[in-house]
Design an enzyme around this catalytic site. Structure first.
Site, PDB file in Angstrom:
ATOM      1  N   PHE A 114       0.817  -1.219   0.000  1.00 24.40           N
ATOM      2  CA  PHE A 114       0.000   0.000   0.000  1.00 24.40           C
ATOM      3  C   PHE A 114       0.850   1.268   0.000  1.00 24.40           C
ATOM      4  O   PHE A 114       0.389   2.338  -0.379  1.00 24.40           O
ATOM      5  CB  PHE A 114      -0.971  -0.006   1.199  1.00 24.40           C
ATOM      6  CG  PHE A 114      -0.458   0.672   2.440  1.00 24.40           C
ATOM      7  CD1 PHE A 114       0.374   0.016   3.324  1.00 24.40           C
ATOM      8  CD2 PHE A 114      -0.816   1.985   2.720  1.00 24.40           C
ATOM      9  CE1 PHE A 114       0.848   0.643   4.463  1.00 24.40           C
ATOM     10  CE2 PHE A 114      -0.356   2.624   3.861  1.00 24.40           C
ATOM     11  CZ  PHE A 114       0.487   1.957   4.738  1.00 24.40           C
ATOM     12  N   LYS A 115       2.117   1.153   0.416  1.00 21.98           N
ATOM     13  CA  LYS A 115       2.958   2.345   0.481  1.00 21.98           C
ATOM     14  C   LYS A 115       3.162   3.010  -0.874  1.00 21.98           C
ATOM     15  O   LYS A 115       3.484   4.193  -0.947  1.00 21.98           O
ATOM     16  CB  LYS A 115       4.296   2.002   1.136  1.00 21.98           C
ATOM     17  CG  LYS A 115       4.111   1.637   2.610  1.00 21.98           C
ATOM     18  CD  LYS A 115       5.422   1.458   3.339  1.00 21.98           C
ATOM     19  CE  LYS A 115       5.217   1.338   4.833  1.00 21.98           C
ATOM     20  NZ  LYS A 115       4.537   0.089   5.237  1.00 21.98           N
ATOM     21  N   ASP A 116       2.959   2.235  -1.949  1.00 22.80           N
ATOM     22  CA  ASP A 116       3.070   2.826  -3.284  1.00 22.80           C
ATOM     23  C   ASP A 116       2.060   3.962  -3.499  1.00 22.80           C
ATOM     24  O   ASP A 116       2.344   4.911  -4.218  1.00 22.80           O
ATOM     25  CB  ASP A 116       2.805   1.760  -4.362  1.00 22.80           C
ATOM     26  CG  ASP A 116       3.963   0.771  -4.497  1.00 22.80           C
ATOM     27  OD1 ASP A 116       5.128   1.182  -4.340  1.00 22.80           O
ATOM     28  OD2 ASP A 116       3.686  -0.408  -4.779  1.00 22.80           O
ATOM     29  N   LEU A 119       3.883   6.863  -1.964  1.00 21.27           N
ATOM     30  CA  LEU A 119       5.253   7.162  -2.393  1.00 21.27           C
ATOM     31  C   LEU A 119       5.376   7.440  -3.884  1.00 21.27           C
ATOM     32  O   LEU A 119       6.283   8.159  -4.312  1.00 21.27           O
ATOM     33  CB  LEU A 119       6.203   6.072  -1.929  1.00 21.27           C
ATOM     34  CG  LEU A 119       6.524   6.228  -0.427  1.00 21.27           C
ATOM     35  CD1 LEU A 119       7.110   4.956   0.158  1.00 21.27           C
ATOM     36  CD2 LEU A 119       7.474   7.400  -0.186  1.00 21.27           C
TER      37      LEU A 119
END
Ligand SMILES: *Cc1c(COP(=O)(O)O)cnc(C)c1O
Length: 523
Positions: A114-116, A119
């Protein structure tokens, strides 16, 4: 829209300053000075918007158009989500009809976590701001504006940051991971990116040693300015902001599925409190949410807080679990929620200082107490306020494994779909079952919709998934679930520098070896 620090000593930062510096100079986190008011009919008007249009509507309320003109913001958003493999960006999938249980898939970005979502956006923001600063130089002989990103990772953040920043002009990236302590796939995801501006550093130590090294570097003022250090860790405001969008998007997906006025409860696997804090801002913006369920693994400081009002480090230190991205001792973003609790519930009207000043002072005191006494307590009114939005629970290792197995090892029927979840998602899914009745009574409604945020693709955590499915028949073969991007990744060329862990025993020279690396990179 301007930003202030949670510690009260600085305010009136622009969005650009908040994003580029990451942390306020008094050590606090940036929060918006006001929460924007959305037009009355957004729940009607926005329901058919695409992810990127919805993102624009929400983000533009936190970013002044004099800072990023609307057309530029649209372009940045569009570029950020064009790298996602699903047209919906964050699709919603129902896995149990009887339970009305849905999975919000947040892992369709380039690194399958999910960090995409945040970021990819942050990388494009950095690029935009740097380009503009360089275009505005008075003379071409003025120094070029550059950014050196230094970050520590226990696995997921590193690859998501690398994919967000690879190939970006005037940006150099140094990501420190603990040598041999990230999974082989996670390591390969980082070290097979061979762009010139990407530098992987394996520290012969733990994740904490990596983080200490990064903190040391940021603590040396001269060094920080010389290299224009920038941070990508989860406290960066732009990361929280980008994540607000999928809570709205999920709500509208339910509306489109035929629920006219869904009663939604979100289960968010939680470590540093960044993902679920975005849900809190969604509520504050007016999204009708019944509860946000803080779902923790055995590192349960937050679950204990929501039960007792005390925020207290665990005596055992960080515990290793099958969901390593949530293995934390304290949650850095929690400070932002504490600010709102202090502002709303801990100020004194007879105090001559303003409510904002009092809140900042209270948060500073809490943070100091947390450092010196490892524990703080909020007043009962704050706890009650927090519990009006949040609920919480903890899922242990065995429960994590059985949640994975129970959705995979089934014969699908009208109600249930066969579905493989990763061990982080499993922490929330387990609680969706065990807390169901408790939440029913809390919200006075027998029926509600459970949305579990899926924070990673199961192929990223092959070991935990394989252990969970050890007894299934026919035997589980992880190659079945491997996305094409992962096939052969372990055999590809890797680039990484191994450095000793020089933060040991209080010595203060780790930055020396990093500086040598900076020199090698000709910064
Ligand atoms: C980072 C991460 C989390 C925790 O998110 P926070 O914002 O730190 O609470 C959960 N799951 C996965 C897979 C992650 O990478």
């Amino acid at each position: 829209m301007l930003y202030r620090s949670t510690r009260g000593k600085c305010n009136d930062y622009t969005f650009e300053e908040a994003v580029m510096t990451g942390l306020a100079s008094d050590g606090g986190l940036f929060i918006p000075e006001t929460i924007p008011t959305l037009p009355e009919n957004v729940l009607q008007d926005w329901k058919n918007l695409s992810f990127t249009d919805l993102s624009f509507e929400i983000l533009s309320r936190f970013i002044d158009p004099t800072e990023i003109p609307a057309e530029d913001l649209r372009k940045i958003i569009k570029a950020s989500y064009s790298t996602f493999s699903n047209d919906e960006v964050t699709p919603l999938v129902q896995i149990n009809k009887d339970m009305d249980l849905w999975i919000l898939e947040l892992f369709h970005g380039p690194t399958f976590a999910f960090k995409d979502v945040a970021l990819q956006f942050l990388g494009n923001l950095f690029e935009f701001f740097l380009k503009r600063r360089n275009a505005n130089r008075k003379s071409s002989s003025d120094p070029v504006h550059k950014l050196t990103i230094v970050g520590a990772t226990s696995g997921d953040t590193g690859s998501a940051a690398i994919y967000g920043l690879r190939g970006k002009e005037n940006v150099s990236v140094f990501i420190l991971h603990p040598d041999n302590r990230v999974s082989p796939i996670q390591k390969a995801q980082m070290t097979t990116v061979l762009d010139d501006n990407i530098h992987n550093v394996a520290i012969k130590g733990t994740f904490d040693n990596c983080q200490d090294t990064v903190k040391e570097l940021f603590g040396i003022e001269e060094f920080r300015t010389k290299y224009s250090l920038g941070a990508i860790n989860s406290i960066n405001w732009a990361r929280i902001l980008a994540q607000i969008v999928y809570y709205f998007h999920a709500y509208f997906a339910l509306v489109k599925s035929g629920k006219s006025d869904p009663k939604v409860v979100f289960f968010t696997p939680t470590g540093n409190f960044g993902d679920i804090l975005a849900g809190y801002y969604a509520c504050r913006l007016g999204l009708p949410v019944q509860k946000l369920v803080v779902s923790t693994n055995d590192n349960d400081i937050l679950d204990r807080f929501f039960k007792t009002g005390r925020y207290e480090k665990g005596a055992a230190g960080v515990v290793e679990t099958p969901s390593p991205a949530m293995d934390i001792l304290v949650s850095s973003n929690f400070e932002r929620l504490l600010w709102y609790l202090a502002y709303e519930c801990e100020t004194d009207p007879s105090d001559s200082r303003s409510q904002v000043e009092q809140a900042g002072a209270q948060v500073s005191k809490w943070m100091e107490d947390l450092k010196t006494r490892s524990s703080i307590a909020v007043n009962p009114k704050s706890l009650e306020k927090a519990k009006s939005i949040f609920a919480s629970g903890t899922t242990n290792q065995e429960q994590t494994y059985s949640a994975i197995k129970s959705h995979y090892d089934i014969i699908p029927d009208e109600s249930k779909t066969k579905y493989l979840i990763d061990p982080h998602t499993a922490v929330g899914v387990h609680l969706a079952y065990t807390l169901h009745d408790e939440i029913s009574s809390l919200i006075n409604s027998e029926k509600f919709t459970s949305v579990c945020l899926s924070t990673a693709h199961p192929a990223k955590f092959v070991e935990a998934v394989t252990s969970s499915l050890a007894s299934v028949s026919p035997k589980f073969d992880h190659n079945e679930i491997l996305p094409p991007q992962f096939v052969g990744i372990l055999d590809r060329e890797q680039r990484c520098t191994v450095l000793p862990n020089s933060t040991q025993a209080g010595t203060f020279c780790s930055h020396c070896s990093i500086t040598i690396l900076f020199d090698l990179a000709e910064l």
